[in-house]
Design an enzyme around this catalytic site. Structure first.
Site: not given
Length: 382
Positions: A41, A340, A343
């Site tokens: 991610s 978040d 990240h």
């Protein structure tokens, strides 16, 4: 006046000026003709949305800062990969799973949110749940399939094509630790995964070298002891567990352990393949700059609290993820490091990219010395 200022800048900050020249130059000046990225991610540019359309990163406020819409990036805007691509004069990389019908000669991104270095079977055997089978092995198979449409392996054409391709190997491996950590597995068990994870990354590099790739950037892990979600999950009543920056010492030591294993393996690869250029991208120490002095770099709301999330001392609550109805979002993500809980914000990723480029400018711009030498004679024309 302008020319004298630039002349002074050249003499005092030669490397910075070279970088600025390249980041604003016409793409034809770039050395690399394509980028191929693998990872999770931290590098995903949309693959996760093609594998799971209801993923929370498919909703605002994800993507709001730069793209003004959610597009599968796990941030409010661009990620490190995007900044690198723009710096070397290449377009933002399309996600492989959504690239049908596109010309991919300038590169593509295979990274998938939740992806692991180790294959899914490794976790299944240990009853560790992972969100999807998007391992490095899976991503490599995608690369091999794509390569057949970009060049002709039987004629050696692929080796010529990949000579001017930049391969970004991650970040990958972080989720191999994240998933078991967040499922309550013990430190020693998780630590034992390290050699296998590093071997998976090394094996992937060997496969790519066999295909003709010669230039690799291999990122290490970020300091997870400074991550909002880890700080929330492993909150400790003992002050001794935290360093002077508020990060959990033992988790950062864990990250450093992985990074040391990875760097040793990279040294071995360099000896095995002297014709290849393989650099270690030090995400850990680059990130520690803003964890140590967030306000110095413009992060006036600090480095440990998330911009988007639920209640809690770190604005982070796994039951109220960013993108959910009850999540709260800060007014200005650029003043936060963490986006978040796991990240980072676009501003933090921009900072990481700038540090990496400055520390490895000749890797990203192999002709920098030549360009720098010639351009210094033309400062009056700039």
């Amino acid at each position: 006046m302008a020319s004298s200022v630039l002349s002074f800048a050249f003499s005092v900050f030669p490397n910075l000026i070279v970088i600025l020249l390249f980041t604003t130059a016409n793409p034809v000046l770039g050395y690399y003709k394509s980028i191929f990225s693998f990872g999770d991610s931290l590098a995903d540019t949309g693959n996760v949305l093609y594998s799971q359309t209801d993923e929370y990163v498919g909703k605002l406020p994800y993507g709001r800062t730069y793209f003004h819409r959610a597009n599968g990036r796990f941030s409010d805007g661009r990620v490190v990969l995007d900044f690198i691509a723009q710096s070397v004069g290449l377009p933002l990389l399309p996600a492989y799973l959504g690239s049908s019908g596109k010309d991919l000669h300038q590169g593509v991104n295979f990274a998938v949110g939740g992806g692991t270095a180790l294959d899914a079977s490794f976790f299944e055997e240990r009853k560790i749940t992972i969100p999807r089978n998007a391992s490095l092995g899976v991503q490599l198979e995608w690369f091999k399939q794509l390569l057949l449409s970009l060049c002709n392996p039987s004629t050696g054409d692929c080796h010529e094509f990949l000579k001017t391709s930049l391969i970004l190997m991650g970040e990958i491996g972080g989720n191999d630790y994240n998933h078991p950590f967040f499922q309550g597995r013990g430190l020693e068990e998780i630590k034992s995964f390290g050699p296998g994870i590093v071997n998976a990354i090394s094996s992937a590099i060997k496969v790519l070298i066999k295909e003709g790739a010669v230039t690799f950037m291999v990122p290490g892990n970020l300091p997870i002891g400074c991550s909002s979600l880890y700080l929330t999950q492993y909150k400790s009543p003992n002050k001794e567990d935290y360093d002077e920056n508020g990060c959990l010492r033992w988790l950062n030591e864990f990250s450093m352990h992985h990074n040391n294993l990875l760097q040793k393996e990279i040294d071995i690869l360099r000896e095995l393949y002297p014709h290849a250029k393989i650099i270690y991208a030090d995400y850990y120490n680059a990130a520690m700059k803003f964890f140590v002095s967030p306000e110095k770099f413009g992060f006036k709301n600090g480095a440990l609290k998330a911009c988007c999330g639920g209640e809690g001392p770190y604005n982070c609550n796994k039951d109220v993820p960013c993108g959910s109805v009850d999540a709260r979002v800060c007014d200005d993500p650029s003043t936060y490091v963490n986006w978040d809980g796991v990240h980072l914000t676009e501003a933090a990723y921009r900072f990481l990219a700038n540090v990496l480029i400055e520390e490895n400018h000749q890797f990203f711009f192999p002709a920098a010395k030549i360009i720098g030498a010639t351009t210094t004679h033309h400062t009056d024309e700039l």
